[in-house]
Design an enzyme around this catalytic site. Structure first.
Site, short mmCIF file in Angstrom:
data_model
loop_
_atom_site.label_atom_id
_atom_site.label_comp_id
_atom_site.label_asym_id
_atom_site.label_seq_id
_atom_site.Cartn_x
_atom_site.Cartn_y
_atom_site.Cartn_z
N ASP A 93 0.85 -1.18 0.00
CA ASP A 93 0.00 0.00 0.00
C ASP A 93 0.89 1.24 0.00
O ASP A 93 2.11 1.14 0.13
CB ASP A 93 -0.97 -0.02 1.18
CG ASP A 93 -0.28 -0.01 2.53
OD1 ASP A 93 0.92 0.30 2.60
OD2 ASP A 93 -0.94 -0.33 3.53
N CYS A 307 -7.56 -27.82 7.16
CA CYS A 307 -6.35 -27.16 7.66
C CYS A 307 -5.71 -28.00 8.77
O CYS A 307 -6.38 -28.83 9.41
CB CYS A 307 -6.68 -25.76 8.17
SG CYS A 307 -7.39 -25.69 9.84
N CYS A 310 -7.60 -28.03 12.26
CA CYS A 310 -8.79 -28.86 12.37
C CYS A 310 -8.46 -30.35 12.23
O CYS A 310 -9.16 -31.20 12.78
CB CYS A 310 -9.81 -28.44 11.32
SG CYS A 310 -10.52 -26.80 11.63
#
Length: 377
Positions: A93, A307, A310
């Protein structure tokens, strides 16, 4: 010869689009979500772990990096990619948003902004030219114009003056950026919630010509309904053959709503910040792992999630390490959140390609409305 930056649309479904942004450092599948690596790191994550979630690109923050460790030091050490061990594309940015958010410490003129560092109080100046120089030193693949982003709500006169200043700064950013094969410069549309000011901004940017276009000045306190109201017209004001980037968004339903309205790229600190504070995003809505209901729960956070969090850890364990302030808590919870956000992006890319985005969106909202699974007895 250096490979040039390019964008190709592969399919559309309504206003939703899927395609590929090609850069010398790799392809970015769109719609794309960019994890935020503010200070050359996605907090609590190794770079290879971020890549494993499915991220094609990261966002770096010009303001924070110019102050510490400085863009000059990063350049001497081989550039931001080498410095942080990330070999895929990086978008930086301009630093404008962070400077503008430090209103009590800054002074703005036509030339640019002078401000005091939030770290040590040292004085700095940021102009379109300096922002372009810093981002060149960092070596980012996608560079953002320097602009002003007023907080909303604001009166129309203030928004118009800010937009016009940002358009003058956009031209100066383009002039200072020059010709850098393989690197891209994005312009930033401003104009608050005003359709005519947004149109005026878009025309000014198109006259300058950029490699991509951002919808700026949203996700700054206006609320989702107002944001979607702007997105109903703002992307259509920008070129159809260039990437459209919505800055600083957002929550899962914000992201889906933005893609529905023609947005190709987004970024937000939310998945990583929320992970560190115990808030998890799942297909059935938000889970607060700090709650006592999880203390004896042997089930995974989300049984359908692939993932590592989990696959390998129970809610009981995640609850324990969060309450015990163990470092692994932020690591595991952030990994899950970033994985889930990338899973949403892949789901939308597949749905758009198959011309079934509306059905995918309906299922997404219906599943989230179910709420978390019932507590164990």
């Amino acid at each position: 010869m250096t490979k040039r930056f390019s964008f190709s649309l592969n399919a559309t479904d309504g206003k939703a689009r899927t395609g590929v942004i090609s850069t010398p450092r790799g392809d970015i599948r769109t719609p794309a979500f960019m994890p935020v690596g503010t200070a050359a790191t996605v907090k609590a994550m190794m770079p290879e772990s971020v890549a494993a979630t499915g991220a094609d690109i990261l966002l770096g923050n010009t303001y924070h990096l110019m102050l510490r460790p400085t863009a000059e030091r990063i350049d001497r050490l081989g550039g931001l990619h080498k410095f942080m061990n990330w070999d895929k594309p990086i978008l930086t940015d301009s630093g404008g948003f962070q400077v503008m958010s430090l209103a009590d410490l800054r002074k703005m003129t036509e030339k640019g902004v002078t401000f005091k560092s939030h770290i040590d109080g040292s004085r700095h100046e940021l102009t379109p030219e300096r922002s372009m120089d810093i981002q060149k030193l960092l070596g980012s693949d996608i560079v953002m114009c320097f602009d002003e982003c007023p907080a909303l709500p604001a009166d129309r006169k203030r928004i118009a003056q800010s937009m016009e200043l940002s358009m003058r700064w956009a031209q100066r950013s383009r002039d200072a950026f020059g010709d850098r094969p393989g690197h891209a410069l994005f312009g930033i549309q401003q104009g608050g919630l005003e359709e005519d000011l947004r149109a005026q901004s878009a025309e000014a940017l198109k006259a300058v010509e950029f490699d991509g276009y951002a919808v700026g000045g949203l996700a700054v306190g206006e609320g989702q309904e107002a944001m979607f109201g702007v997105l109903d017209f703002a992307p259509d004001q920008l070129p159809v053959d260039k990437p459209r980037y919505l800055m600083g968004v957002g929550k899962p339903d914000d992201i889906v709503g933005a893609v529905k309205r023609g947005i190709d790229m987004m970024d937000c600190v939310l998945p990583s910040r929320s992970g560190r504070t115990g808030q998890l995003f799942t297909r059935r809505g938000v889970v607060n792992i700090k709650n006592a209901r999880h203390a004896d729960d042997p089930r995974p956070l989300d049984a359908q999630c692939t993932c590592p969090t989990c696959a390998n850890y129970t809610r009981a364990y995640l609850h324990h390490v969060f309450r015990a302030h163990e470092m692994i808590s932020g690591m595991l919870l952030t990994w899950h959140n970033l994985h889930y956000f990338q899973e949403i992006m892949q789901g939308m890319r597949d749905a758009i390609a198959a011309a079934r985005f509306a059905a995918w969106e309906t299922e997404f909202h219906e599943t989230r409305a179910l709420g978390d699974i019932d507590p164990t007895c």
